[in-house]
Design an enzyme around this catalytic site. Structure first.
Site, PDB file in Angstrom:
ATOM      1  N   ARG A 161       0.832  -1.225   0.000  1.00 11.62           N
ATOM      2  CA  ARG A 161       0.000   0.000   0.000  1.00 11.62           C
ATOM      3  C   ARG A 161       0.860   1.266   0.000  1.00 11.62           C
ATOM      4  NH1 ARG A 161      -2.016  -3.735  -1.049  1.00 11.62           N
ATOM      5  NH2 ARG A 161      -3.778  -4.815  -0.110  1.00 11.62           N
ATOM      6  N   SER A 210     -10.136   0.489   3.529  1.00 16.17           N
ATOM      7  CA  SER A 210      -9.414   0.198   4.774  1.00 16.17           C
ATOM      8  C   SER A 210      -8.935   1.481   5.433  1.00 16.17           C
ATOM      9  CB  SER A 210      -8.207  -0.694   4.484  1.00 16.17           C
ATOM     10  OG  SER A 210      -8.649  -1.958   4.068  1.00 16.17           O
ATOM     11  N   GLU A 281      -3.985   3.864   6.397  1.00 12.11           N
ATOM     12  CA  GLU A 281      -3.892   3.591   4.953  1.00 12.11           C
ATOM     13  C   GLU A 281      -4.571   4.718   4.180  1.00 12.11           C
ATOM     14  OE1 GLU A 281      -4.627  -0.444   3.600  1.00 12.11           O
ATOM     15  OE2 GLU A 281      -5.681   0.303   1.827  1.00 12.11           O
TER      16      GLU A 281
HETATM   17  C1  LIG Z   1     -15.566  -0.518  -0.458  1.00 17.13           C
HETATM   18  C2  LIG Z   1     -14.082  -0.318  -0.676  1.00 17.13           C
HETATM   19  C3  LIG Z   1     -13.248  -1.415  -0.792  1.00 17.13           C
HETATM   20  C4  LIG Z   1     -11.878  -1.254  -0.967  1.00 17.13           C
HETATM   21  N1  LIG Z   1     -11.076  -2.356  -1.074  1.00 17.13           N
HETATM   22  C5  LIG Z   1      -9.759  -2.207  -1.262  1.00 17.13           C
HETATM   23  C6  LIG Z   1      -8.905  -3.355  -1.386  1.00 17.13           C
HETATM   24  O1  LIG Z   1      -9.329  -4.498  -1.333  1.00 17.13           O
HETATM   25  N2  LIG Z   1      -7.572  -3.148  -1.565  1.00 17.13           N
HETATM   26  C7  LIG Z   1      -7.054  -1.889  -1.644  1.00 17.13           C
HETATM   27  O2  LIG Z   1      -5.825  -1.767  -1.821  1.00 17.13           O
HETATM   28  N3  LIG Z   1      -7.824  -0.797  -1.541  1.00 17.13           N
HETATM   29  C8  LIG Z   1      -9.161  -0.917  -1.357  1.00 17.13           C
HETATM   30  N4  LIG Z   1      -9.948   0.197  -1.246  1.00 17.13           N
HETATM   31  C9  LIG Z   1      -9.328   1.535  -1.278  1.00 17.13           C
HETATM   32  C10 LIG Z   1      -9.249   2.176  -2.654  1.00 17.13           C
HETATM   33  O3  LIG Z   1     -10.280   1.699  -3.508  1.00 17.13           O
HETATM   34  C11 LIG Z   1      -7.885   1.963  -3.326  1.00 17.13           C
HETATM   35  O4  LIG Z   1      -6.832   2.497  -2.561  1.00 17.13           O
HETATM   36  C12 LIG Z   1      -7.856   2.606  -4.713  1.00 17.13           C
HETATM   37  O5  LIG Z   1      -6.711   2.188  -5.406  1.00 17.13           O
HETATM   38  C13 LIG Z   1      -7.881   4.131  -4.656  1.00 17.13           C
HETATM   39  O6  LIG Z   1      -8.065   4.587  -5.972  1.00 17.13           O
HETATM   40  P1  LIG Z   1      -8.756   5.969  -6.295  1.00 17.13           P
HETATM   41  O7  LIG Z   1      -8.614   6.187  -7.732  1.00 17.13           O
HETATM   42  O8  LIG Z   1     -10.128   6.014  -5.742  1.00 17.13           O
HETATM   43  O9  LIG Z   1      -7.800   6.961  -5.508  1.00 17.13           O
HETATM   44  P2  LIG Z   1      -8.238   8.140  -4.537  1.00 17.13           P
HETATM   45  O10 LIG Z   1      -8.894   7.577  -3.329  1.00 17.13           O
HETATM   46  O11 LIG Z   1      -8.939   9.181  -5.300  1.00 17.13           O
HETATM   47  O12 LIG Z   1      -6.803   8.688  -4.113  1.00 17.13           O
HETATM   48  C14 LIG Z   1      -5.951   7.897  -3.307  1.00 17.13           C
HETATM   49  C15 LIG Z   1      -4.524   8.418  -3.477  1.00 17.13           C
HETATM   50  O13 LIG Z   1      -4.123   8.202  -4.824  1.00 17.13           O
HETATM   51  C16 LIG Z   1      -3.759   9.445  -5.426  1.00 17.13           C
HETATM   52  N5  LIG Z   1      -4.135   9.397  -6.839  1.00 17.13           N
HETATM   53  C17 LIG Z   1      -5.345   9.134  -7.378  1.00 17.13           C
HETATM   54  N6  LIG Z   1      -5.282   9.150  -8.708  1.00 17.13           N
HETATM   55  C18 LIG Z   1      -3.995   9.441  -9.028  1.00 17.13           C
HETATM   56  C19 LIG Z   1      -3.299   9.604 -10.253  1.00 17.13           C
HETATM   57  N7  LIG Z   1      -3.897   9.492 -11.448  1.00 17.13           N
HETATM   58  N8  LIG Z   1      -1.985   9.911 -10.197  1.00 17.13           N
HETATM   59  C20 LIG Z   1      -1.352  10.026  -9.008  1.00 17.13           C
HETATM   60  N9  LIG Z   1      -1.960   9.885  -7.821  1.00 17.13           N
HETATM   61  C21 LIG Z   1      -3.266   9.580  -7.834  1.00 17.13           C
HETATM   62  C22 LIG Z   1      -4.499  10.499  -4.640  1.00 17.13           C
HETATM   63  O14 LIG Z   1      -3.892  11.775  -4.760  1.00 17.13           O
HETATM   64  C23 LIG Z   1      -4.401   9.925  -3.236  1.00 17.13           C
HETATM   65  O15 LIG Z   1      -3.123  10.189  -2.710  1.00 17.13           O
HETATM   66  C24 LIG Z   1     -11.332   0.049  -1.057  1.00 17.13           C
HETATM   67  C25 LIG Z   1     -12.177   1.169  -0.959  1.00 17.13           C
HETATM   68  C26 LIG Z   1     -13.532   0.990  -0.762  1.00 17.13           C
HETATM   69  C27 LIG Z   1     -14.425   2.210  -0.681  1.00 17.13           C
END
Ligand SMILES: Cc1cc2nc3c(=O)[nH]c(=O)nc-3n(C[C@H](O)[C@H](O)[C@H](O)COP(=O)(O)OP(=O)(O)OC[C@H]3O[C@@H](n4cnc5c(N)ncnc54)[C@H](O)[C@@H]3O)c2cc1C
Length: 294
Positions: A161, A210, A281
């Site tokens: 992570r 998480s 996280e």
């Molecule tokens: C119901 C649920 C279940 C989940 N299950 C998991 C799981 O099983 N495993 C897991 O690892 N995570 C899980 N997550 C967390 C999340 O989905 C992941 O961390 C996901 O990868 C975040 O992606 P995002 O595009 O929504 O990023 P965001 O939440 O929008 O951003 C997270 C971080 O990434 C950065 N970011 C986003 N896009 C970019 C980009 N294009 N370039 C650079 N930085 C960027 C943001 O600035 C921030 O620092 C879960 C979340 C939910 C709500």
């Protein structure tokens, strides 16, 4: 230069539905527009916050004093090559998985219940079921105010992570290397993983995924907080999920302060009961770091 919007609430851009206004918001649709936006931020002295689906993000109620970027247009498109899925940084995992399945490319199934984007997956090195982005990522195109460059997983420093990407480093495109697999097999694997998820996690509630990383050892953060008696614990409109204690639900008009107060209490109890300092996280935007209990 792409249009700049002002005052858009982060609550609209995050899965937990919490957060005040963004000082500025841009929705670049191409690498050139992204570069322009990053240079605008540098010239204006603004921090940059790229938001994917906001699925691992908690933003302050007071708002975020930054240029928030949402990648759209060609920066969210998915193309299929020979054994390679090329996805814009803003492409959702659901669309990538769908396109990979159609093309008979397997290996991305683990992401079926991760509701984020390609760029967010790289930044977080998201993962589930023993796999993470580092297992499938061939390379990522990273854009900064100085230009763009492809980076390998090693150069991105992917670990549990974690990546070495900074706030001004935007993932504009990724290439996943996948393996041939019959679509029906992919579909069956995904169905089994989704069913497993629904049974153990609050997939139908507003959360940011998480809260804490799993600490080293056999006891995961969720089970640890459950043993601390925190399932269902409420502060204001936020509640530790009765289904999985490493999730915070927006139960009824939660604020960022409610969520943070729950996190502080969870860390205090884990420290007291297990001697473990849980590491968050979820990414904070506009919020101070949690207090330490060591
Ligand atoms: C119901 C649920 C279940 C989940 N299950 C998991 C799981 O099983 N495993 C897991 O690892 N995570 C899980 N997550 C967390 C999340 O989905 C992941 O961390 C996901 O990868 C975040 O992606 P995002 O595009 O929504 O990023 P965001 O939440 O929008 O951003 C997270 C971080 O990434 C950065 N970011 C986003 N896009 C970019 C980009 N294009 N370039 C650079 N930085 C960027 C943001 O600035 C921030 O620092 C879960 C979340 C939910 C709500």
């Amino acid at each position: 230069m792409t249009a700049i919007e002002h005052g858009v609430p982060l609550a609209k851009l995050t899965t937990i539905g919490v957060g005040g206004p963004a000082r500025a918001l841009a929705r670049p649709c191409s690498s050139a527009e992204l570069l322009d936006a990053l240079r605008f931020a540098r010239n204006e002295g603004l921090d940059v916050l790229t938001v994917g689906l906001g699925s691992n993000l908690l933003a302050s109620e007071e708002g975020v004093d930054a240029l928030v970027l949402r990648l759209e247009g060609e920066l969210a498109e998915v193309e299929i090559g020979s054994g390679v899925v090329s996805a814009g940084g803003g492409a959702t995992n659901a669309v990538c998985l769908h396109r990979a399945r159609e093309a008979g490319l397997g290996g991305f199934e683990f992401a079926c219940a991760i509701p984020g984007t390609a760029g967010g997956g790289v930044r977080m090195n998201a993962g589930a079921y023993g796999r993470d982005w580092s297992d499938i990522l061939a390379r990522a195109l990273v854009v900064t105010a100085d230009g763009e460059a492809w980076r390998s997983p090693e150069e991105l420093g992917l670990a549990y992570r974690h990546s070495e990407l900074g706030p001004g480093d935007v993932v504009a495109r990724v290439e996943y290397r996948l393996e041939p697999c019959p679509p029906a097999e992919i579909k069956a694997t995904v169905a089994a993983l989704v069913a497993q998820r629904k049974a153990t996690q609050p997939t139908n509630k507003r959360t940011f995924g998480s809260v804490f990383k799993n600490p080293p050892g056999d006891l995961g953060a969720g089970r640890m907080l459950e043993l601390c008696g925190l399932k269902g614990h409420r502060i204001g409109g936020a509640m530790i999920s009765p289904k999985h204690a490493n999730f915070i639900e927006n139960a009824n008009g939660a604020t960022s302060a409610d969520c943070v107060a729950l996190m502080v209490e969870a860390r205090r109890r884990a420290r007291h009961e297990f001697g473990v300092e849980l590491e968050r996280e979820v990414v904070f935007a506009g919020l101070p770091e949690l207090p330490s209990f060591t």
